[in-house]
Each structure stands twice: as C-alpha cells, then as structure tokens.
Design a protein around this motif. Structure first.
Motif, short mmCIF file in Angstrom:
data_model
loop_
_atom_site.label_atom_id
_atom_site.label_comp_id
_atom_site.label_asym_id
_atom_site.label_seq_id
_atom_site.Cartn_x
_atom_site.Cartn_y
_atom_site.Cartn_z
N LYS A 149 -10.80 98.33 38.60
CA LYS A 149 -11.75 97.64 39.46
C LYS A 149 -12.86 97.04 38.60
CE LYS A 149 -10.28 98.75 43.72
NZ LYS A 149 -9.99 97.77 44.79
N LYS A 150 -13.29 95.85 38.99
CA LYS A 150 -14.43 95.24 38.31
C LYS A 150 -15.71 95.72 38.99
CE LYS A 150 -14.15 90.95 36.90
NZ LYS A 150 -14.16 89.45 36.89
N ILE A 151 -16.66 96.18 38.18
CA ILE A 151 -17.90 96.71 38.75
C ILE A 151 -19.10 96.06 38.06
CG2 ILE A 151 -16.80 98.91 39.28
CD1 ILE A 151 -19.40 98.88 36.54
N SER A 152 -20.26 96.24 38.66
CA SER A 152 -21.49 95.75 38.04
C SER A 152 -22.62 96.74 38.31
CB SER A 152 -21.86 94.37 38.57
OG SER A 152 -22.27 94.44 39.92
N PHE A 153 -23.58 96.74 37.41
CA PHE A 153 -24.80 97.52 37.62
C PHE A 153 -25.90 96.95 36.72
CE2 PHE A 153 -22.75 99.66 34.09
CZ PHE A 153 -23.80 100.00 33.22
N ALA A 154 -27.12 97.32 37.02
CA ALA A 154 -28.26 96.86 36.23
C ALA A 154 -29.00 98.07 35.67
CB ALA A 154 -29.20 96.02 37.09
N CYS A 155 -29.69 97.86 34.57
CA CYS A 155 -30.50 98.92 34.00
C CYS A 155 -31.67 98.31 33.23
CB CYS A 155 -29.68 99.84 33.10
SG CYS A 155 -29.04 99.02 31.62
N GLN A 156 -32.62 99.13 32.88
CA GLN A 156 -33.74 98.67 32.08
C GLN A 156 -33.35 98.68 30.61
OE1 GLN A 156 -37.04 101.18 33.19
NE2 GLN A 156 -37.27 100.21 35.22
N PHE A 157 -34.14 97.96 29.80
CA PHE A 157 -33.82 97.84 28.38
C PHE A 157 -33.71 99.20 27.69
CE2 PHE A 157 -36.05 93.71 29.16
CZ PHE A 157 -34.96 92.88 28.94
N ASN A 158 -34.62 100.10 28.01
CA ASN A 158 -34.61 101.40 27.34
C ASN A 158 -33.48 102.32 27.81
OD1 ASN A 158 -35.77 101.74 29.88
ND2 ASN A 158 -37.07 103.44 29.23
N ALA A 187 -18.20 95.43 34.15
CA ALA A 187 -17.20 96.20 33.42
C ALA A 187 -15.93 96.32 34.23
CB ALA A 187 -17.76 97.58 33.08
N LEU A 188 -14.83 96.63 33.53
CA LEU A 188 -13.53 96.83 34.17
C LEU A 188 -13.16 98.29 34.00
CD1 LEU A 188 -11.43 95.05 35.63
CD2 LEU A 188 -10.22 94.86 33.45
N LEU A 189 -13.15 99.02 35.12
CA LEU A 189 -12.95 100.46 35.09
C LEU A 189 -11.62 100.86 35.72
CD1 LEU A 189 -16.04 100.39 34.53
CD2 LEU A 189 -16.25 102.37 36.03
N GLN A 190 -11.00 101.90 35.14
CA GLN A 190 -9.91 102.55 35.83
C GLN A 190 -10.50 103.28 37.03
OE1 GLN A 190 -7.72 105.01 33.08
NE2 GLN A 190 -7.55 103.37 31.57
N VAL A 191 -9.72 103.41 38.08
CA VAL A 191 -10.24 103.95 39.34
C VAL A 191 -10.89 105.32 39.14
CG1 VAL A 191 -9.58 104.77 41.62
CG2 VAL A 191 -8.66 102.62 40.78
N GLN A 195 -16.27 107.10 39.80
CA GLN A 195 -17.17 108.13 40.31
C GLN A 195 -18.08 108.71 39.23
OE1 GLN A 195 -17.88 108.72 43.31
NE2 GLN A 195 -19.11 110.58 43.15
N PRO A 196 -17.53 109.08 38.04
CA PRO A 196 -18.41 109.61 36.99
C PRO A 196 -19.50 108.62 36.56
CG PRO A 196 -16.13 110.14 36.49
CD PRO A 196 -16.12 109.19 37.65
N LEU A 197 -19.14 107.33 36.46
CA LEU A 197 -20.13 106.34 36.05
C LEU A 197 -21.17 106.13 37.15
CD1 LEU A 197 -21.11 104.41 33.88
CD2 LEU A 197 -19.65 102.63 34.87
N THR A 198 -20.72 106.19 38.40
CA THR A 198 -21.66 106.09 39.52
C THR A 198 -22.74 107.17 39.43
OG1 THR A 198 -19.97 105.16 41.00
CG2 THR A 198 -21.87 106.18 42.04
N LEU A 199 -22.31 108.40 39.16
CA LEU A 199 -23.25 109.52 39.04
C LEU A 199 -24.15 109.35 37.82
CD1 LEU A 199 -20.86 112.48 39.95
CD2 LEU A 199 -22.57 111.38 41.41
N LYS A 200 -23.57 108.83 36.73
CA LYS A 200 -24.36 108.61 35.50
C LYS A 200 -25.46 107.59 35.75
CE LYS A 200 -24.74 109.26 30.97
NZ LYS A 200 -24.88 110.58 30.32
N LEU A 211 -24.03 101.52 41.31
CA LEU A 211 -22.82 100.82 40.87
C LEU A 211 -22.26 100.02 42.04
CD1 LEU A 211 -19.92 102.16 38.74
CD2 LEU A 211 -19.42 101.24 41.00
N LYS A 212 -21.90 98.78 41.78
CA LYS A 212 -21.32 97.92 42.81
C LYS A 212 -19.91 97.49 42.39
CE LYS A 212 -25.86 96.03 44.03
NZ LYS A 212 -26.71 94.82 44.02
N ILE A 213 -18.97 97.59 43.32
CA ILE A 213 -17.59 97.13 43.06
C ILE A 213 -17.50 95.65 43.45
CG2 ILE A 213 -15.18 97.37 43.70
CD1 ILE A 213 -15.69 100.35 44.12
N ILE A 214 -17.00 94.85 42.52
CA ILE A 214 -16.86 93.41 42.75
C ILE A 214 -15.48 93.14 43.33
CG2 ILE A 214 -16.88 91.12 41.70
CD1 ILE A 214 -18.61 92.31 39.47
#
Length: 220
Positions: A149-158, A187-191, A195-200, A211-214
């Motif tokens: 699945k293609k996903i997206s997320f945003a974060c701060q520089f630090n 990013a392109l994630l295996q299914v 979940q782990p990246l969502t929690l991270k 985390l948003k799934i595109i």
C-alpha cells in the motif's frame, strides 16, 4: 486415531485450496531466446507493480532493430496485450495466455521478433509467441505476491531522522519532500508494516500526525 486422521485430511485440503488462491509473481527479470524458421525470438519477463512500471519497462526495452515487439501484462484483474503489427490474436493474446496459464500476476512479458524471411502462418505465430513466452516464464522463480500500500505522513524536521532510520531498517521505499513546516513523506509498505509504522508515527509525534493510506485511482 480416526478423528486425528480426518483432521489431518481436512488440514491438507485447506492448505491445497489456500495455495490455489495465493497470488504469485516472479522474483526478477528473466530472458529466453530461440530461433524459429530463421526468425529470432527473444522473450523478456519482469515483475511490475503498476502501469507506470509497465511504461518504464517498455520504454527501457524499446528496440528499433526488431521487426515486432509484442507484449502482454497482468496486474491483479487488469490485463493488456499488443500484437505490434502481427496478425490480430497471434502474438499478444498467446503471451497473455502463458501468464494466466502459469497463474501469475503483476507480470509483463515482452517478445521481440527479428524476421528471418520465412512466414510462419497464423498457427505458427501463435505457437512461436506463446511458446517463447512460456519457456521464459519457466526460467523465472515464482514468489508469493505480497500486497503493498502507498502511504503518506508528515513530520517535523527534528523527527525526520528517526523515521528515516526506521524506513531504511525495514528496506521500505520512500520519497521525502521538504516543506516550510517539516517533511512530507510517501512510502510503499507491505500490509503487515502499516500498523507498526502507524504506532511509531503516533508515538514520535505525540499523536499530532497520522499515517494515511493513498488509494490509487483506477485510471492511473
């Protein structure tokens, strides 16, 4: 003993049924060549994840020295084929039939032909294109297709260094874009990695980002 035997038979039957419906693709690109009545045929098979990958593959293998470049691909339920100047139904469709006959998906097969001066006829062309594609796929290693699945997320520089390390550790393909307020990531994630990246993301950003799934458009 009898009950155990019945359970074992049911388990084996379930495994067989499950394996029939597991999608498979090929591990990497493979090539096969043969000469048929003085014409040279070259088949190239490769795994592809989307139509852009198909376009990139065909562009990469464009060869003006060939007489015909016929191809077929299958991605999920979507299929396409091209006879590239050969009589209708004698090239692209037989190539596609070999892909489906091998129960593969997310695969493209290109068959190049250099005409040698002897006509093969309709039946001969079907056998030549289908046979060459089939021999090529026999050389390929079949692997279970892992849904991504293609996903997206945003974060701060630090925060970006933390996520960049995490993505690299898991060998995840990603692209980052720096904005005025931080970093936008696709990013392109295996299914199973979602979940782990969502929690991270929730943990590192303290719930600020999600985390948003595109969802890809059917017309992409």
């Amino acid at each position: 003993m009898y009950l155990q035997a019945v359970q074992n038979r049911l388990y084996c039957r379930c495994v067989v049924i499950y394996s029939r419906f597991m999608p498979f693709t090929i591990a990497s690109s493979v090539t096969f060549e043969e000469d048929i009545k003085k014409s040279r045929f070259q088949a190239i098979a490769a795994p592809v994840e989307n139509e852009q990958a198909v376009k990139d593959f065909l562009e990469l293998h464009k060869d003006i020295t060939t007489t015909h470049q016929c191809w077929a691909w299958k991605i999920g339920h979507n299929v396409r084929f091209n006879d590239a100047g050969e009589p209708s139904g004698t090239a692209g469709r037989p190539i596609l039939a070999t892909i489906e006959g091998n129960e593969l998906t997310n695969v493209i097969v290109l068959v190049n032909r250099w005409y040698g001066g002897i006509k093969l006829g309709t039946g001969g062309l079907v056998r030549a294109y289908g046979g060459c594609a089939g021999q090529c796929l026999l050389l390929a290693e079949k692997i279970e297709l892992i849904e991504k699945k293609k996903i997206s997320f945003a974060c701060q520089f630090n925060e970006w260094a933390i996520f960049q390390y995490e993505l690299n550790q898991q060998h995840i393909e990603f692209q980052e874009q720096y904005t005025a307020t931080g970093v936008q990531v696709e990013a392109l994630l295996q299914v199973h990695q979602i979940q782990p990246l969502t929690l991270k993301i929730q943990d590192v950003t303290r719930g600020r980002e999600q985390l948003k799934i595109i969802e890809e458009s059917e017309h992409d």
